[in-house]
Design an enzyme around this catalytic site. Structure first.
Site, PDB file in Angstrom:
ATOM      1  N   GLU A   1     -18.771  -3.358   1.812  1.00 60.39           N
ATOM      2  CA  GLU A   1     -18.094  -2.059   1.763  1.00 60.39           C
ATOM      3  C   GLU A   1     -18.959  -1.029   2.482  1.00 60.39           C
ATOM      4  OE1 GLU A   1     -15.001  -0.662   0.439  1.00 60.39           O
ATOM      5  OE2 GLU A   1     -15.961   0.939   1.575  1.00 60.39           O
TER       6      GLU A   1
ATOM      7  N   ASP B   1      -7.315  -0.249   4.525  1.00 57.89           N
ATOM      8  CA  ASP B   1      -6.813   1.073   4.918  1.00 57.89           C
ATOM      9  C   ASP B   1      -5.586   0.905   5.810  1.00 57.89           C
ATOM     10  OD1 ASP B   1      -8.797   2.745   3.655  1.00 57.89           O
ATOM     11  OD2 ASP B   1     -10.207   1.941   5.108  1.00 57.89           O
TER      12      ASP B   1
ATOM     13  N   LYS C   1      -0.297   6.244  10.375  1.00 62.02           N
ATOM     14  CA  LYS C   1       0.238   7.017  11.501  1.00 62.02           C
ATOM     15  C   LYS C   1       0.163   6.158  12.763  1.00 62.02           C
ATOM     16  CE  LYS C   1      -1.011  11.508   9.690  1.00 62.02           C
ATOM     17  NZ  LYS C   1      -2.124  12.440   9.550  1.00 62.02           N
TER      18      LYS C   1
ATOM     19  N   ASP D   1       0.197  -2.542   0.113  1.00 61.45           N
ATOM     20  CA  ASP D   1       1.381  -1.875  -0.434  1.00 61.45           C
ATOM     21  C   ASP D   1       2.131  -1.130   0.669  1.00 61.45           C
ATOM     22  OD1 ASP D   1      -0.802  -0.054  -0.269  1.00 61.45           O
ATOM     23  OD2 ASP D   1       0.294   1.373  -1.522  1.00 61.45           O
TER      24      ASP D   1
HETATM   25  C1  LIG Z   1      -7.800   1.499   0.836  1.00 68.76           C
HETATM   26  S1  LIG Z   1      -9.406   1.038   0.324  1.00 68.76           S
HETATM   27  C2  LIG Z   1      -9.101  -0.315  -0.797  1.00 68.76           C
HETATM   28  C3  LIG Z   1     -10.240  -0.603  -1.709  1.00 68.76           C
HETATM   29  C4  LIG Z   1     -10.099  -1.794  -2.653  1.00 68.76           C
HETATM   30  N1  LIG Z   1      -9.997  -3.038  -1.912  1.00 68.76           N
HETATM   31  C5  LIG Z   1      -8.952  -1.652  -3.602  1.00 68.76           C
HETATM   32  O1  LIG Z   1      -8.003  -2.439  -3.517  1.00 68.76           O
HETATM   33  O2  LIG Z   1      -8.983  -0.741  -4.432  1.00 68.76           O
HETATM   34  C6  LIG Z   1     -10.068   0.216   1.753  1.00 68.76           C
HETATM   35  C7  LIG Z   1     -11.559   0.098   1.725  1.00 68.76           C
HETATM   36  O3  LIG Z   1     -12.015  -0.665   2.821  1.00 68.76           O
HETATM   37  C8  LIG Z   1     -13.244  -0.118   3.273  1.00 68.76           C
HETATM   38  N2  LIG Z   1     -13.436  -0.573   4.661  1.00 68.76           N
HETATM   39  C9  LIG Z   1     -12.657  -0.299   5.721  1.00 68.76           C
HETATM   40  N3  LIG Z   1     -13.112  -0.925   6.817  1.00 68.76           N
HETATM   41  C10 LIG Z   1     -14.223  -1.612   6.446  1.00 68.76           C
HETATM   42  C11 LIG Z   1     -15.141  -2.439   7.130  1.00 68.76           C
HETATM   43  N4  LIG Z   1     -15.006  -2.707   8.442  1.00 68.76           N
HETATM   44  N5  LIG Z   1     -16.175  -2.973   6.445  1.00 68.76           N
HETATM   45  C12 LIG Z   1     -16.325  -2.722   5.124  1.00 68.76           C
HETATM   46  N6  LIG Z   1     -15.478  -1.937   4.410  1.00 68.76           N
HETATM   47  C13 LIG Z   1     -14.439  -1.390   5.060  1.00 68.76           C
HETATM   48  C14 LIG Z   1     -13.067   1.368   3.109  1.00 68.76           C
HETATM   49  O4  LIG Z   1     -14.308   2.047   3.027  1.00 68.76           O
HETATM   50  C15 LIG Z   1     -12.283   1.435   1.797  1.00 68.76           C
HETATM   51  O5  LIG Z   1     -13.130   1.552   0.680  1.00 68.76           O
END
Ligand SMILES: C[S@@+](CC[C@H](N)C(=O)[O-])C[C@H]1O[C@@H](n2cnc3c(N)ncnc32)[C@H](O)[C@@H]1O
Length: 246
Positions: A100, A150, A154, A186
């Site tokens: 993360e 994520d 958009k 989702d």
């Molecule tokens: C929408 S959140 C979902 C978090 C968790 N998986 C949940 O279901 O609650 C997406 C997470 O992915 C992390 N993230 C995005 N790209 C990443 C990467 N290349 N390496 C590590 N973490 C990443 C973001 O910091 C964020 O905390």
């Protein structure tokens, strides 16, 4: 209880994210200039030596790291770590590697892991793409999990989405011959993109058939982003792909 990572007493993170900025053109995240609280600082000070893995950019000997040779799960983008913590507790026979980039989430999980005391988990505070490319040997993983990546919903941000053909090929390389990939989202159009990319990726077979999904399995608890999605009226799609040696 107050949120230990919310605001006051902010300092710079003790272990700032040290990705080789600019190496890849488009990343799947944007690091926000967050605030760092004393509780979060303590989590890094106290629990990082036990659970943290410093990114070195070279293949890591995970048998040495864990002191055993067990099947390994990687969770990419674990957020605040609720699903990872759940799995660590319910699946002691497998080792877990969480990755993360968001420091508050890492701090939160470190605190939880210190409380639980299980030894079958380690954490990277780094870009998962770089960790997979440089620290994890090919064919080493029993399972890769990506829950609620994520959505970058958009149109002009879609290019930041993690699940793209090159990333899918990287995941396939890291999976063991009988490994599997589990994703959840989702966002309907991200589910469509996952099917477009992963159903067409050599070496993966959708367990539910082409453009299929499965009910939420017991090892994935309902977490924050899913609950938020439901409040917005979104559906949820769990996708499981088995490594298909072909
Ligand atoms: C929408 S959140 C979902 C978090 C968790 N998986 C949940 O279901 O609650 C997406 C997470 O992915 C992390 N993230 C995005 N790209 C990443 C990467 N290349 N390496 C590590 N973490 C990443 C973001 O910091 C964020 O905390």
């Amino acid at each position: 209880m107050t949120d230990p990572f919310s605001s006051e007493g902010a300092k710079a993170p003790p272990k700032p994210f040290t990705a080789t900025e600019g190496r890849r053109e488009i990343r799947s995240f944007v690091l926000r200039q967050g605030r760092f609280t004393p509780a979060q600082q303590r989590a890094f000070d106290d629990a990082w030596p036990r659970f943290g893995l410093d990114y070195a950019g070279t293949p890591r000997d995970f048998d040495a790291t864990f002191g055993r040779s067990a099947p390994r799960i990687v969770e990419i983008g674990f957020g605040n770590g609720a699903a990872l913590r759940h799995s660590v507790r319910m699946d002691p026979a497998r080792d877990h590697i969480g990755i993360e980039v968001h420091a508050p989430g890492v701090g939160r999980l470190l605190n939880a892991l210190a409380e639980d005391g299980n030894d079958n988990v380690r954490v990277y505070h780094h870009d998962a793409v770089e960790v997979l490319e440089h620290e994890i040997a090919d064919g080493m993983l029993d399972e890769i999990r990506i829950y609620f990546p994520d959505p970058w919903h958009k149109k002009r941000h879609n290019k930041r989405r993690l699940v793209k053909p090159a990333f899918a090929a990287l995941l396939v390389r890291k999976l063991a011959a009988d490994g599997r990939l589990h994703l959840a989202t989702d966002w309907a159009d991200y589910a469509e993109q996952m099917w477009d990319v992963l159903d067409a990726t050599p070496g993966l077979r959708n367990r539910a058939g082409p453009r299929g999904h499965v009910p939420r399995p017991p090892w994935r608890p309902q977490t924050h982003f899913e609950t938020r999605g439901q409040k917005l009226g979104h559906g949820v799609w769990d996708l499981i792909y088995d490594r298909d040696p072909g």
